[in-house]
Design an enzyme around this catalytic site. Sequence first.
Site, PDB file in Angstrom:
ATOM      1  CG  LEU A 284     -29.613 -32.765  49.005  1.00  0.00           C
ATOM      2  CD1 LEU A 284     -29.815 -33.170  47.546  1.00  0.00           C
ATOM      3  CD2 LEU A 284     -30.803 -33.184  49.840  1.00  0.00           C
ATOM      4  CB  CYS A 285     -27.570 -28.843  48.918  1.00  0.00           C
ATOM      5  SG  CYS A 285     -27.154 -27.367  47.976  1.00  0.00           S
ATOM      6  CG  HIS A 286     -26.574 -24.673  51.687  1.00  0.00           C
ATOM      7  ND1 HIS A 286     -26.682 -24.670  50.316  1.00  0.00           N
ATOM      8  CD2 HIS A 286     -25.603 -23.766  51.988  1.00  0.00           C
ATOM      9  CE1 HIS A 286     -25.826 -23.791  49.797  1.00  0.00           C
ATOM     10  NE2 HIS A 286     -25.153 -23.234  50.784  1.00  0.00           N
TER      11      HIS A 286
ATOM     12  CG  PHE B   8     -23.593 -25.600  47.925  1.00  0.00           C
ATOM     13  CD1 PHE B   8     -24.160 -25.933  46.714  1.00  0.00           C
ATOM     14  CD2 PHE B   8     -23.036 -24.334  48.076  1.00  0.00           C
ATOM     15  CE1 PHE B   8     -24.188 -25.031  45.664  1.00  0.00           C
ATOM     16  CE2 PHE B   8     -23.053 -23.429  47.043  1.00  0.00           C
ATOM     17  CZ  PHE B   8     -23.630 -23.772  45.825  1.00  0.00           C
TER      18      PHE B   8
ATOM     19  N   GLY C   3     -25.316 -35.625  49.713  1.00  0.00           N
ATOM     20  CA  GLY C   3     -25.122 -35.214  48.330  1.00  0.00           C
ATOM     21  C   GLY C   3     -24.689 -33.774  48.278  1.00  0.00           C
TER      22      GLY C   3
END
Length: 292
Positions: free
Chosen positions: A188-190, A215, A267
């Site tokens: 998720l994210c980065h 992200f 995510g």
Amino acid sequence: MPSAAEDLSRDPTPDPAEDNAYFPSPYSLSQYTAPKTDFDGVKHKGAYRGKLKVLMVAAAERYVLLENGKMFSTGNHPVEMLLPAHHLMETGFDIDVATVGGYPAKLELWAMPDEDAAVKATYEALKPKLKAPRNLADVVEKDLGEDSDYVAVFIPGGHGAVVGLPTSEAVTGTLDWALANDKFVITLCHGPAALLAASLGKKESPFKGYSVCVFPDSLDEGPNLDIGYLPGRLQWLVAGLLREQGMHVVNDDMTGRTHQDRKLLTGDSPLASHSLGLLAAEALLQEVQNNG
């Protein structure tokens, strides 16, 4: 009348441990961090009693060198690491931690939700493994065969994931194994920056055609600079490079969205940590139940 947060400085805070390195500004932390997450319980507590485990590939780098020569003091985001891990561990899956080179995992402790019992408990449980992780190259060599005890690979978020992981042959080997053996990859994210390593030594990425949450580049290029979360522009942007490798990014904002494409679970941000943990625990539990 302005709020108390509006009075906080938007200048990144110097990190005294390193020359020209900075933590996020006080104002940005007031916007991006909170003492508690949205965690409201696990769904399948103790449902799995077997020996299969999750391999967490954590970032071991603290500093990201930016275009202007400044460094961002970062690491793994604690919520993005520990909340999904909490769901997996409470369901019954043990977690092993590995890093490139076997160096200690770095955490953005300034983002730790100090009043969140689930996150804090998971941190204490995993702390010995985070301080003394396995060398990922050794895991690839010794433990990633067809009969591996690992059912999934989990790559936490945090800007630390953009350093080392995308260019690591050990990460390449880990992702090659996961794809060849139909294992889950959770990130998720980065964290999806690590997926870039799958293309090393190949004509194209084996993740070409996959859809992912990540992200938003627009935040790293805009608001994160304006409010002093980052002390300068990143040298490259995660979502942009994923698109260049043929992946479809399904989000352009940060809402806590999660997404599943085959066995890739993603995510968009810390806001997705709880939902991604629920999704991952459900998917892994169903997988082991279906396979007897």
